[in-house]
Design a protein around this motif. Structure first.
Motif, PDB file in Angstrom:
ATOM      1  N   TYR A 131      78.514  17.509  87.378  1.00 27.72           N
ATOM      2  CA  TYR A 131      78.112  17.687  88.770  1.00 27.72           C
ATOM      3  C   TYR A 131      76.604  17.477  88.937  1.00 27.72           C
ATOM      4  O   TYR A 131      76.163  16.837  89.894  1.00 27.72           O
ATOM      5  CB  TYR A 131      78.513  19.079  89.259  1.00 27.72           C
ATOM      6  N   HIS A 132      75.816  17.980  88.026  1.00 23.74           N
ATOM      7  CA  HIS A 132      74.361  17.885  88.159  1.00 23.74           C
ATOM      8  C   HIS A 132      73.832  16.493  87.832  1.00 23.74           C
ATOM      9  O   HIS A 132      72.653  16.219  88.055  1.00 23.74           O
ATOM     10  CB  HIS A 132      73.688  18.933  87.268  1.00 23.74           C
ATOM     11  N   GLN A 133      74.690  15.609  87.356  1.00 32.05           N
ATOM     12  CA  GLN A 133      74.274  14.228  87.123  1.00 32.05           C
ATOM     13  C   GLN A 133      74.657  13.297  88.275  1.00 32.05           C
ATOM     14  O   GLN A 133      74.332  12.107  88.229  1.00 32.05           O
ATOM     15  CB  GLN A 133      74.889  13.696  85.822  1.00 32.05           C
ATOM     16  N   LEU A 134      75.326  13.816  89.282  1.00 35.25           N
ATOM     17  CA  LEU A 134      75.699  12.976  90.424  1.00 35.25           C
ATOM     18  C   LEU A 134      74.461  12.444  91.123  1.00 35.25           C
ATOM     19  O   LEU A 134      73.525  13.192  91.411  1.00 35.25           O
ATOM     20  CB  LEU A 134      76.540  13.775  91.420  1.00 35.25           C
ATOM     21  N   SER A 135      74.452  11.149  91.424  1.00 28.47           N
ATOM     22  CA  SER A 135      73.340  10.569  92.166  1.00 28.47           C
ATOM     23  C   SER A 135      73.527  10.740  93.671  1.00 28.47           C
ATOM     24  O   SER A 135      72.596  10.642  94.443  1.00 28.47           O
ATOM     25  CB  SER A 135      73.207   9.080  91.838  1.00 28.47           C
ATOM     26  N   THR A 136      74.763  11.011  94.081  1.00 28.44           N
ATOM     27  CA  THR A 136      75.073  11.253  95.488  1.00 28.44           C
ATOM     28  C   THR A 136      76.303  12.159  95.548  1.00 28.44           C
ATOM     29  O   THR A 136      77.097  12.175  94.606  1.00 28.44           O
ATOM     30  CB  THR A 136      75.364   9.939  96.237  1.00 28.44           C
ATOM     31  N   LYS A 137      76.442  12.886  96.606  1.00 30.80           N
ATOM     32  CA  LYS A 137      77.596  13.781  96.740  1.00 30.80           C
ATOM     33  C   LYS A 137      78.838  13.042  97.222  1.00 30.80           C
ATOM     34  O   LYS A 137      79.904  13.641  97.398  1.00 30.80           O
ATOM     35  CB  LYS A 137      77.270  14.926  97.694  1.00 30.80           C
ATOM     36  N   CYS A 138      78.710  11.710  97.450  1.00 33.66           N
ATOM     37  CA  CYS A 138      79.866  10.867  97.793  1.00 33.66           C
ATOM     38  C   CYS A 138      80.582  11.338  99.054  1.00 33.66           C
ATOM     39  O   CYS A 138      81.805  11.156  99.177  1.00 33.66           O
ATOM     40  CB  CYS A 138      80.848  10.801  96.625  1.00 33.66           C
ATOM     41  N   GLU A 139      79.850  11.970  99.967  1.00 34.29           N
ATOM     42  CA  GLU A 139      80.406  12.449 101.242  1.00 34.29           C
ATOM     43  C   GLU A 139      81.581  13.406 101.035  1.00 34.29           C
ATOM     44  O   GLU A 139      82.527  13.415 101.815  1.00 34.29           O
ATOM     45  CB  GLU A 139      80.831  11.266 102.111  1.00 34.29           C
ATOM     46  N   LEU A 140      81.508  14.190  99.981  1.00 34.95           N
ATOM     47  CA  LEU A 140      82.543  15.175  99.701  1.00 34.95           C
ATOM     48  C   LEU A 140      82.005  16.581  99.937  1.00 34.95           C
ATOM     49  O   LEU A 140      80.808  16.837  99.852  1.00 34.95           O
ATOM     50  CB  LEU A 140      83.018  15.063  98.251  1.00 34.95           C
ATOM     51  N   HIS A 141      82.927  17.481 100.236  1.00 31.56           N
ATOM     52  CA  HIS A 141      82.596  18.905 100.292  1.00 31.56           C
ATOM     53  C   HIS A 141      82.800  19.474  98.893  1.00 31.56           C
ATOM     54  O   HIS A 141      83.885  19.367  98.322  1.00 31.56           O
ATOM     55  CB  HIS A 141      83.503  19.634 101.298  1.00 31.56           C
ATOM     56  N   TRP A 142      81.759  20.083  98.353  1.00 32.08           N
ATOM     57  CA  TRP A 142      81.828  20.596  96.981  1.00 32.08           C
ATOM     58  C   TRP A 142      81.853  22.119  96.979  1.00 32.08           C
ATOM     59  O   TRP A 142      81.027  22.760  97.623  1.00 32.08           O
ATOM     60  CB  TRP A 142      80.636  20.102  96.162  1.00 32.08           C
ATOM     61  N   GLU A 143      82.820  22.663  96.266  1.00 31.32           N
ATOM     62  CA  GLU A 143      82.937  24.113  96.121  1.00 31.32           C
ATOM     63  C   GLU A 143      82.628  24.506  94.676  1.00 31.32           C
ATOM     64  O   GLU A 143      83.112  23.883  93.736  1.00 31.32           O
ATOM     65  CB  GLU A 143      84.365  24.568  96.471  1.00 31.32           C
ATOM     66  N   ARG A 144      81.844  25.537  94.533  1.00 28.08           N
ATOM     67  CA  ARG A 144      81.478  26.021  93.207  1.00 28.08           C
ATOM     68  C   ARG A 144      82.428  27.153  92.803  1.00 28.08           C
ATOM     69  O   ARG A 144      82.665  28.077  93.576  1.00 28.08           O
ATOM     70  CB  ARG A 144      80.035  26.523  93.226  1.00 28.08           C
ATOM     71  N   HIS A 145      82.982  27.055  91.595  1.00 31.45           N
ATOM     72  CA  HIS A 145      83.908  28.067  91.113  1.00 31.45           C
ATOM     73  C   HIS A 145      83.536  28.481  89.692  1.00 31.45           C
ATOM     74  O   HIS A 145      82.923  27.713  88.944  1.00 31.45           O
ATOM     75  CB  HIS A 145      85.352  27.538  91.109  1.00 31.45           C
ATOM     76  N   THR A 146      83.923  29.686  89.344  1.00 29.04           N
ATOM     77  CA  THR A 146      83.828  30.151  87.962  1.00 29.04           C
ATOM     78  C   THR A 146      85.244  30.402  87.468  1.00 29.04           C
ATOM     79  O   THR A 146      85.942  31.290  87.972  1.00 29.04           O
ATOM     80  CB  THR A 146      82.997  31.442  87.856  1.00 29.04           C
TER      81      THR A 146
END
Length: 294
Positions: A253-268
């Motif tokens: 995730y931290h290497q993405l150059s763009t979020k690709c117009e997506l909604h990102w949810e963080r989970h553990t």
């Protein structure tokens, strides 16, 4: 025809070109006890004059067949192995013993799995099953090439590929290409594949970035494969994701150059064999904060 042979084998061209001259100069040697003029044998001996042309035709045909066979062999090699591995196999005196063990410090391993396929497979004939899988993976393979990913193998209805192994893309685009690859598969399955077969398949996609070891092992059915903890983690990302969602580990995730117009949810999540891991789930639509199954 002479020009083609000259390009391929100048010595053969020279020998065949001199044949008529040598034949003419050797006519006196064929006199019969000096009582029959050698010119009487001329018509008979000159029947051999077309021999160079026949030899040229035979050489050209053999050469074409050899080139065709070599082209087929090369196409099979390129289909099975990456270009650098093909080159090593071609130049090696013992290709069956080449293992090409190579360590890659940072690549992104991707898994794409068809959701609902197991149930579908138990209800259709084997020929239909193979046709469906071939249609799916042929398209996925084409998208692999379009996004500079290397296909490793298929495992049942699961497709495994790697980004950044033999390409010069940056670390950021290495992961971004995987996400764009996944989004195109989602779109194609929903708009083309499912309507074509009257199915309602979903697709899970997971990826993880890290070190792998790649190579060829075994004696029979040799294939190029990758191993390491990165592969296991990427498979966990796929199995714990949601259909039509991209599930990435924190390094990816931290290497993405763009979020690709997506909604990102963080989970553990409690990942089997790994313990608690921070992951990111990307989708076109915003979901609730309910985490995916661990």
């Amino acid at each position: 025809l002479y020009a083609l042979v000259y390009e391929d084998s100048p010595r053969l061209f020279l020998g065949l070109s001199l044949f008529p001259i040598l034949l003419y100069l050797s006519l006196p040697l064929f006199s019969l006890a000096s009582c029959t003029p050698y010119v009487d044998l001329g018509p008979t001996l000159w029947l051999l004059a077309p021999l160079p042309v026949l030899l040229l035709l035979l050489h050209y045909r053999t050469n074409c067949q050899t080139q065709h066979t070599q082209a087929q062999t090369e196409a099979i090699l390129r289909n099975l192995f990456p270009p650098l591995v093909c080159q090593l196999l071609r130049t090696s005196e013992t290709p069956l013993q080449v293992n090409m063990a190579t360590e890659f410090p940072s690549v992104t391993v991707c898994f794409a799995d068809l959701v609902g396929f197991t149930k579908f497979a138990s209800t259709v004939p084997a020929t239909t099953l193979v046709d469906v899988l071939n249609s799916l993976f042929s398209r996925v393979d084409a998208l692999c090439l379009a996004h500079d990913l290397l296909k490793i193998k298929t495992i049942g209805d699961c497709h495994m590929s790697v980004s950044g192994m033999f390409s010069n893309v940056s670390a950021e685009w290495e992961v971004t290409n995987c996400v764009l690859f996944a989004l195109q598969i989602f779109r194609w399955v929903a708009t083309v594949f499912n309507p074509m077969y009257g199915t309602e398949f979903g697709l899970r996609f997971g990826a993880h970035t890290g070190a792998v070891v790649a190579g060829i092992i075994g004696m029979n059915g040799r294939t190029y494969d990758v191993w390491g903890d990165t592969v296991n983690t990427a498979q966990r990302m796929e199995s714990t994701g949601r259909p039509s969602c991209v599930h990435l580990s924190e390094p990816s995730y931290h290497q993405l150059s763009t979020k690709c117009e997506l909604h990102w949810e963080r989970h553990t999540l409690d990942i089997k064999g790994k313990g608690l891991m921070t992951t990111y789930l990307g989708s076109r639509e915003r979901h609730t904060e309910t985490p995916p199954p661990s």
